[in-house]
Design a protein around this motif. Structure first.
Motif, PDB file in Angstrom:
ATOM      1  N   LEU A 184      50.245  53.732  38.428  1.00  0.00           N
ATOM      2  CA  LEU A 184      49.607  52.464  38.098  1.00  0.00           C
ATOM      3  C   LEU A 184      49.261  52.555  36.619  1.00  0.00           C
ATOM      4  CD1 LEU A 184      48.100  49.777  38.852  1.00  0.00           C
ATOM      5  CD2 LEU A 184      46.113  51.206  39.354  1.00  0.00           C
ATOM      6  N   HIS A 185      49.894  51.681  35.830  1.00  0.00           N
ATOM      7  CA  HIS A 185      49.643  51.753  34.396  1.00  0.00           C
ATOM      8  C   HIS A 185      48.187  51.387  34.097  1.00  0.00           C
ATOM      9  CE1 HIS A 185      53.827  52.506  33.736  1.00  0.00           C
ATOM     10  NE2 HIS A 185      54.185  51.404  34.363  1.00  0.00           N
ATOM     11  N   ASN A 186      47.604  52.145  33.233  1.00  0.00           N
ATOM     12  CA  ASN A 186      46.218  51.949  32.830  1.00  0.00           C
ATOM     13  C   ASN A 186      46.074  50.535  32.254  1.00  0.00           C
ATOM     14  OD1 ASN A 186      43.562  52.744  32.092  1.00  0.00           O
ATOM     15  ND2 ASN A 186      44.280  52.945  29.974  1.00  0.00           N
ATOM     16  N   ASP A 187      45.104  49.798  32.746  1.00  0.00           N
ATOM     17  CA  ASP A 187      45.101  48.370  32.475  1.00  0.00           C
ATOM     18  C   ASP A 187      43.668  47.862  32.632  1.00  0.00           C
ATOM     19  OD1 ASP A 187      45.078  45.534  33.281  1.00  0.00           O
ATOM     20  OD2 ASP A 187      47.249  45.702  33.206  1.00  0.00           O
ATOM     21  N   GLU A 188      43.191  47.196  31.661  1.00  0.00           N
ATOM     22  CA  GLU A 188      41.781  46.773  31.650  1.00  0.00           C
ATOM     23  C   GLU A 188      41.393  45.927  32.862  1.00  0.00           C
ATOM     24  OE1 GLU A 188      39.365  47.712  29.575  1.00  0.00           O
ATOM     25  OE2 GLU A 188      40.870  49.074  28.783  1.00  0.00           O
ATOM     26  N   ARG A 189      42.342  45.181  33.395  1.00  0.00           N
ATOM     27  CA  ARG A 189      41.988  44.264  34.483  1.00  0.00           C
ATOM     28  C   ARG A 189      41.457  44.965  35.720  1.00  0.00           C
ATOM     29  NH1 ARG A 189      47.363  41.423  35.650  1.00  0.00           N
ATOM     30  NH2 ARG A 189      48.034  43.523  35.069  1.00  0.00           N
ATOM     31  N   HIS A 190      41.713  46.272  35.860  1.00  0.00           N
ATOM     32  CA  HIS A 190      41.344  46.929  37.102  1.00  0.00           C
ATOM     33  C   HIS A 190      40.053  47.729  36.989  1.00  0.00           C
ATOM     34  CE1 HIS A 190      45.103  45.664  38.643  1.00  0.00           C
ATOM     35  NE2 HIS A 190      45.715  46.212  37.625  1.00  0.00           N
ATOM     36  N   LEU A 191      39.374  47.583  35.896  1.00  0.00           N
ATOM     37  CA  LEU A 191      38.217  48.456  35.682  1.00  0.00           C
ATOM     38  C   LEU A 191      36.996  47.961  36.437  1.00  0.00           C
ATOM     39  CD1 LEU A 191      38.587  49.432  31.956  1.00  0.00           C
ATOM     40  CD2 LEU A 191      39.469  50.544  34.006  1.00  0.00           C
ATOM     41  N   ARG A 192      36.210  48.891  36.897  1.00  0.00           N
ATOM     42  CA  ARG A 192      34.926  48.664  37.544  1.00  0.00           C
ATOM     43  C   ARG A 192      33.821  48.988  36.556  1.00  0.00           C
ATOM     44  NH1 ARG A 192      33.505  48.997  43.247  1.00  0.00           N
ATOM     45  NH2 ARG A 192      31.509  49.851  42.621  1.00  0.00           N
ATOM     46  N   GLY A 200      38.442  50.262  43.258  1.00  0.00           N
ATOM     47  CA  GLY A 200      38.928  50.614  44.590  1.00  0.00           C
ATOM     48  C   GLY A 200      40.131  49.779  44.997  1.00  0.00           C
ATOM     49  N   PRO A 201      40.078  48.446  44.825  1.00  0.00           N
ATOM     50  CA  PRO A 201      41.251  47.652  45.194  1.00  0.00           C
ATOM     51  C   PRO A 201      42.513  48.035  44.433  1.00  0.00           C
ATOM     52  CG  PRO A 201      39.322  46.247  45.078  1.00  0.00           C
ATOM     53  CD  PRO A 201      38.898  47.604  44.587  1.00  0.00           C
ATOM     54  N   ALA A 202      42.379  48.426  43.163  1.00  0.00           N
ATOM     55  CA  ALA A 202      43.568  48.852  42.421  1.00  0.00           C
ATOM     56  C   ALA A 202      44.118  50.157  42.992  1.00  0.00           C
ATOM     57  CB  ALA A 202      43.236  49.004  40.938  1.00  0.00           C
ATOM     58  N   PHE A 253      37.751  57.562  48.886  1.00  0.00           N
ATOM     59  CA  PHE A 253      37.578  57.625  47.441  1.00  0.00           C
ATOM     60  C   PHE A 253      36.716  58.848  47.160  1.00  0.00           C
ATOM     61  CE2 PHE A 253      38.179  53.167  48.638  1.00  0.00           C
ATOM     62  CZ  PHE A 253      39.281  52.848  47.865  1.00  0.00           C
ATOM     63  N   MET A 254      37.285  59.861  46.505  1.00  0.00           N
ATOM     64  CA  MET A 254      36.621  61.162  46.455  1.00  0.00           C
ATOM     65  C   MET A 254      36.021  61.507  45.102  1.00  0.00           C
ATOM     66  SD  MET A 254      39.160  63.374  48.935  1.00  0.00           S
ATOM     67  CE  MET A 254      40.596  63.243  47.856  1.00  0.00           C
ATOM     68  N   ARG A 255      36.657  61.039  44.025  1.00  0.00           N
ATOM     69  CA  ARG A 255      36.153  61.363  42.691  1.00  0.00           C
ATOM     70  C   ARG A 255      36.340  60.154  41.793  1.00  0.00           C
ATOM     71  NH1 ARG A 255      38.967  65.797  44.588  1.00  0.00           N
ATOM     72  NH2 ARG A 255      37.639  67.637  44.845  1.00  0.00           N
ATOM     73  N   LYS A 256      35.592  60.115  40.746  1.00  0.00           N
ATOM     74  CA  LYS A 256      35.714  59.038  39.778  1.00  0.00           C
ATOM     75  C   LYS A 256      36.993  59.249  38.964  1.00  0.00           C
ATOM     76  CE  LYS A 256      33.102  57.143  35.894  1.00  0.00           C
ATOM     77  NZ  LYS A 256      31.788  57.111  35.213  1.00  0.00           N
ATOM     78  N   PRO A 257      37.878  58.263  38.924  1.00  0.00           N
ATOM     79  CA  PRO A 257      39.095  58.433  38.113  1.00  0.00           C
ATOM     80  C   PRO A 257      38.730  58.595  36.637  1.00  0.00           C
ATOM     81  CG  PRO A 257      39.296  56.536  39.588  1.00  0.00           C
ATOM     82  CD  PRO A 257      37.854  56.968  39.625  1.00  0.00           C
ATOM     83  N   LEU A 292      25.750  51.990  40.576  1.00  0.00           N
ATOM     84  CA  LEU A 292      26.549  53.179  40.846  1.00  0.00           C
ATOM     85  C   LEU A 292      26.921  53.351  42.315  1.00  0.00           C
ATOM     86  CD1 LEU A 292      24.970  55.671  38.342  1.00  0.00           C
ATOM     87  CD2 LEU A 292      27.063  54.327  38.131  1.00  0.00           C
ATOM     88  N   THR A 293      26.489  52.423  43.145  1.00  0.00           N
ATOM     89  CA  THR A 293      26.901  52.435  44.542  1.00  0.00           C
ATOM     90  C   THR A 293      28.416  52.242  44.604  1.00  0.00           C
ATOM     91  OG1 THR A 293      24.768  51.552  45.175  1.00  0.00           O
ATOM     92  CG2 THR A 293      26.576  51.220  46.737  1.00  0.00           C
ATOM     93  N   VAL A 294      29.131  53.148  45.272  1.00  0.00           N
ATOM     94  CA  VAL A 294      30.600  53.090  45.289  1.00  0.00           C
ATOM     95  C   VAL A 294      31.144  53.257  46.702  1.00  0.00           C
ATOM     96  CG1 VAL A 294      30.883  53.940  42.919  1.00  0.00           C
ATOM     97  CG2 VAL A 294      30.754  55.585  44.812  1.00  0.00           C
ATOM     98  N   THR A 295      32.292  52.664  46.924  1.00  0.00           N
ATOM     99  CA  THR A 295      32.998  52.843  48.198  1.00  0.00           C
ATOM    100  C   THR A 295      33.432  54.291  48.334  1.00  0.00           C
ATOM    101  OG1 THR A 295      33.995  50.693  47.699  1.00  0.00           O
ATOM    102  CG2 THR A 295      34.837  51.861  49.618  1.00  0.00           C
TER     103      THR A 295
END
Lengths: 140, 140, 140, 140
Positions: free
Chosen positions: C39-47, C54-56, C88-92, D78-81
């Motif tokens: 998945l190319h790094n892309d601003e639209r998917h940032l939380r 998560g949806p990305a 979801f285990m770690r922060k990307p 910071l609440t995350v899925t």
């Protein structure tokens, strides 16, 4: 959708196809909206700390989804679980039966999907939730 | 991450905390990369058609994730399963043991996540896959 | 099992059937053992906090399971996801692509099951894991 | 448990923390028993055949579980899925909004668990079901 079994018929059917768990489960209610099954309180299923074990909770959810599906399609022994996700949310109460409230969300040609909430008898908050998919064999 | 148990120590620990399943499971391999556990072939777990039951497969996946977690954090009896998703993919072979290959994907302060593949001994294709989350109690 | 697509053929196929996500995903490797998609790094998917949403991550796992299935069965546009469980285990990591390593565990007549591990490019530990079931339409 | 937000407050909060999805979701109902959110019908989310995409359904379920949790604990960015299992059961109807009916099953110190049913507006049968776990950060 009309059910294909009465409670006594379903109980007899379960005893026949799963003789190894005979007497472990009971059916409290079985109609088109809701199935309620119980796992009789039994020392064999206890974990450290006196709670019902995870596998015993899985078994109850699994048999409830099976019964919810069978009740509608009639006896088909080759119907098998293909998928389950289960969340264990609270410690079950000691010394009481575990109840499963099962609702069939989908009955397709090839799959059924059932949601299950598990309760310690007499407690308002669910101890676990599960969703199960059963694969239904093609009509021969 | 160094393991806190040898295989004999872990076997003795399981016998102590889960006496009701004593002798049901064995540990073939336990190192930092992979844990292999087995469910001894046993009539009590059979379903119609002679296959291992879904609950028995769940039990093996559950205990494997427990052992994979305990092996790293040391004995903490209050560690409990909070979540499992399991896919039943193929009919297990009759008359052989079931093997779980478990890999710990995450060990956090509060949670561990383990992936498990289940095989009928001697067969190359997995009969089931599961992922399990264990909740680890805070240090006292 | 021989694959029905080369990487350029699969890329062209995805652009045709999912034009709304054109350019979002790339295929790094596609063979019988392993599929790697990005998945190319892309601003639209940032939380909040700068991580991939998560949806990305779900989208990447979903398209990887779709490609792993299609690669074997050939183009069948009606193949649809029936089930997914994702942890979801770690922060990307910020500012890098997200990679999916997908392995097809089962290809049956009616269903495929795929396991996916998601990584931030250049990091050894997975940020998420997922398993997906796709329903394969009957041959006409 | 009393809610910490009104619907307009929650809408404003979502716009602030997720500006990239501003206007995508609406809140129809938010009380202690049930949260109803909608995904506005939008061409960007369509799959081949004109249905809402799986990732769009995941997004709606995910934001509904987030809102159900936030409504009770107050704003905690910071609440995350940590986990989601989702079953896609029926093809969503074309040209209508997608509605999520979310019920919080557990709110613990560290985790919340929410069940979600997704409906095409005006249709009685759910198109998908999901369960989501959110991790709640420790109080500072």
């Amino acid at each position: 959708m009309a059910l294909q079994f009465t409670i006594p018929e379903m109980t007899a059917y379960l005893d026949k196809v799963f003789p190894q768990v005979q007497g472990m489960f009971g059916i409290d209610r079985m109609d088109e909206d809701l199935l309620i099954m119980r796992l009789h309180n039994d020392e064999r299923h206890l974990r450290p700390g006196g709670t019902v074990s995870g596998p015993a909770m899985f078994s109850l959810a699994d048999v409830a989804a099976y019964v919810a599906t069978m009740a509608r399609i009639g006896p088909q022994a080759l119907t098998v679980t293909t998928n389950c996700a289960i969340d264990f949310m609270r410690k079950p109460a000691a010394g009481v039966d575990l109840l499963a409230h099962a609702r069939l969300l989908k009955l397709g040609r090839a799959l059924s999907v059932t949601d299950v909430l598990l309760y310690s008898e007499g407690k308002p908050e669910p101890v676990a939730r599960a969703n199960l998919t059963y694969s239904i064999p093609p009509k021969g």
